[in-house]
Motif scaffolding. Sequence first.
Motif, PDB file in Angstrom:
ATOM      1  N   ILE A  76      19.078  -8.072  35.813  1.00  8.37           N
ATOM      2  CA  ILE A  76      20.087  -7.663  34.847  1.00  8.37           C
ATOM      3  C   ILE A  76      20.384  -8.820  33.899  1.00  8.37           C
ATOM      4  CG2 ILE A  76      22.422  -6.745  34.545  1.00  8.37           C
ATOM      5  CD1 ILE A  76      20.511  -4.904  36.073  1.00  8.37           C
ATOM      6  N   ARG A  77      20.400  -8.542  32.619  1.00  6.44           N
ATOM      7  CA  ARG A  77      20.903  -9.515  31.656  1.00  6.44           C
ATOM      8  C   ARG A  77      22.415  -9.336  31.607  1.00  6.44           C
ATOM      9  NH1 ARG A  77      18.576 -12.464  27.351  1.00  6.44           N
ATOM     10  NH2 ARG A  77      20.171 -13.274  25.944  1.00  6.44           N
ATOM     11  N   GLY A 130      26.075  -5.411  32.784  1.00  3.73           N
ATOM     12  CA  GLY A 130      24.984  -5.944  31.983  1.00  3.73           C
ATOM     13  C   GLY A 130      23.964  -4.889  31.628  1.00  3.73           C
ATOM     14  N   ILE A 131      22.832  -5.359  31.132  1.00  5.40           N
ATOM     15  CA  ILE A 131      21.760  -4.489  30.658  1.00  5.40           C
ATOM     16  C   ILE A 131      20.516  -4.763  31.492  1.00  5.40           C
ATOM     17  CG2 ILE A 131      20.329  -3.877  28.675  1.00  5.40           C
ATOM     18  CD1 ILE A 131      22.649  -4.952  26.911  1.00  5.40           C
ATOM     19  N   HIS A 162      17.077  -5.648  32.443  1.00  7.98           N
ATOM     20  CA  HIS A 162      16.064  -6.445  31.742  1.00  7.98           C
ATOM     21  C   HIS A 162      14.662  -6.159  32.273  1.00  7.98           C
ATOM     22  CE1 HIS A 162      14.291  -9.915  29.714  1.00  7.98           C
ATOM     23  NE2 HIS A 162      13.773 -10.282  30.870  1.00  7.98           N
ATOM     24  N   ALA A 163      14.545  -6.025  33.592  1.00  6.82           N
ATOM     25  CA  ALA A 163      13.246  -5.753  34.210  1.00  6.82           C
ATOM     26  C   ALA A 163      13.482  -5.011  35.516  1.00  6.82           C
ATOM     27  CB  ALA A 163      12.484  -7.055  34.464  1.00  6.82           C
ATOM     28  N   PRO A 193      14.499  -0.513  31.692  1.00 13.65           N
ATOM     29  CA  PRO A 193      14.995  -1.574  30.811  1.00 13.65           C
ATOM     30  C   PRO A 193      15.791  -0.999  29.637  1.00 13.65           C
ATOM     31  CG  PRO A 193      12.750  -2.039  31.469  1.00 13.65           C
ATOM     32  CD  PRO A 193      13.050  -0.659  31.972  1.00 13.65           C
ATOM     33  N   GLY A 194      16.937  -1.632  29.376  1.00 13.51           N
ATOM     34  CA  GLY A 194      17.820  -1.170  28.308  1.00 13.51           C
ATOM     35  C   GLY A 194      19.018  -0.398  28.800  1.00 13.51           C
ATOM     36  N   GLU A 246      22.498   0.354  30.464  1.00 13.03           N
ATOM     37  CA  GLU A 246      23.724  -0.403  30.712  1.00 13.03           C
ATOM     38  C   GLU A 246      24.239  -0.052  32.099  1.00 13.03           C
ATOM     39  OE1 GLU A 246      26.384   0.605  27.518  1.00 13.03           O
ATOM     40  OE2 GLU A 246      25.575  -0.967  26.234  1.00 13.03           O
ATOM     41  N   LYS A 296      22.910 -16.014  32.891  1.00  8.36           N
ATOM     42  CA  LYS A 296      22.327 -15.137  31.878  1.00  8.36           C
ATOM     43  C   LYS A 296      21.612 -13.951  32.522  1.00  8.36           C
ATOM     44  CE  LYS A 296      20.758 -16.948  28.137  1.00  8.36           C
ATOM     45  NZ  LYS A 296      19.942 -17.687  27.136  1.00  8.36           N
ATOM     46  N   PHE A 297      20.910 -14.195  33.643  1.00 10.43           N
ATOM     47  CA  PHE A 297      20.183 -13.148  34.337  1.00 10.43           C
ATOM     48  C   PHE A 297      20.557 -13.161  35.819  1.00 10.43           C
ATOM     49  CE2 PHE A 297      17.517 -14.165  30.687  1.00 10.43           C
ATOM     50  CZ  PHE A 297      17.263 -12.907  30.161  1.00 10.43           C
ATOM     51  N   LYS A 299      19.496 -11.104  39.644  1.00  8.24           N
ATOM     52  CA  LYS A 299      18.640 -10.154  40.368  1.00  8.24           C
ATOM     53  C   LYS A 299      19.433  -9.478  41.467  1.00  8.24           C
ATOM     54  CE  LYS A 299      15.553 -11.710  43.265  1.00  8.24           C
ATOM     55  NZ  LYS A 299      14.331 -12.330  43.827  1.00  8.24           N
TER      56      LYS A 299
END
Length: 208
Positions: free
Chosen positions: A12-13, A50-51, A53-54, A64-65, A67, A108-109, A111
């Motif tokens: 997650i970003r 968050g958003i 990310h992978a 991905p993308g 929310e 920032k990221f 898991k």
Amino acid sequence: MPVIEDAHDVIIRIAYVGVCGSDVHFWLQGGIKNHVSTTNPLVMGHEASGIVHAIGPAVTNLKPGDEVAIEPGYACHICIQCKSGKYNLCPHMKFAADPPHTNGTLSKFFKIPADCCYRISDTADDESRLRGRTGLDEAVLIEPLAVAVHSVRQAGIKGGDNVVIFGAGTIGLLCAAIAREFGASVIVSVDRNEDKLVFAEDWILPDG
């Protein structure tokens, strides 16, 4: 940068992180049993949104993308407590910002297993917010809100009950708000901090 090692994990970003009283405790006192120090640091934070990310190759419910709001505790899924549906009592629970092994979400990221992510919208665009969907800034409060809902359910509060809540901090205020939604007729908030009580009265009863 975290790396996906389990097929069911996602990265997650992070967009927003709330500051919990436990985070303040770790910052000021070094945490439980002093696991946190300058030589053994900890990334704090567990109330997060968050958003995506992978995603791992076995993840089918997220892309991905998306929310999401994050549930910061992830259980083993194989013990007796998990199998009985009480995964919150898992003796092998890992929790974001739980020293000395698990860092938190003030990064920032981050898991986490995919089943600990709750999608709030399919896309991270402004149009979804214009349609009245929950934004990431609000989704960061879902974790403490869930704590309050669970507490009120555990207490068995129902319509017409009189309720006393000790502590007018964030969780206490949310418990009062949820108790009101469950039909409590009288809600008494107790705290030693007069400013918190004034705020609680204005927040819970904005119309007097």
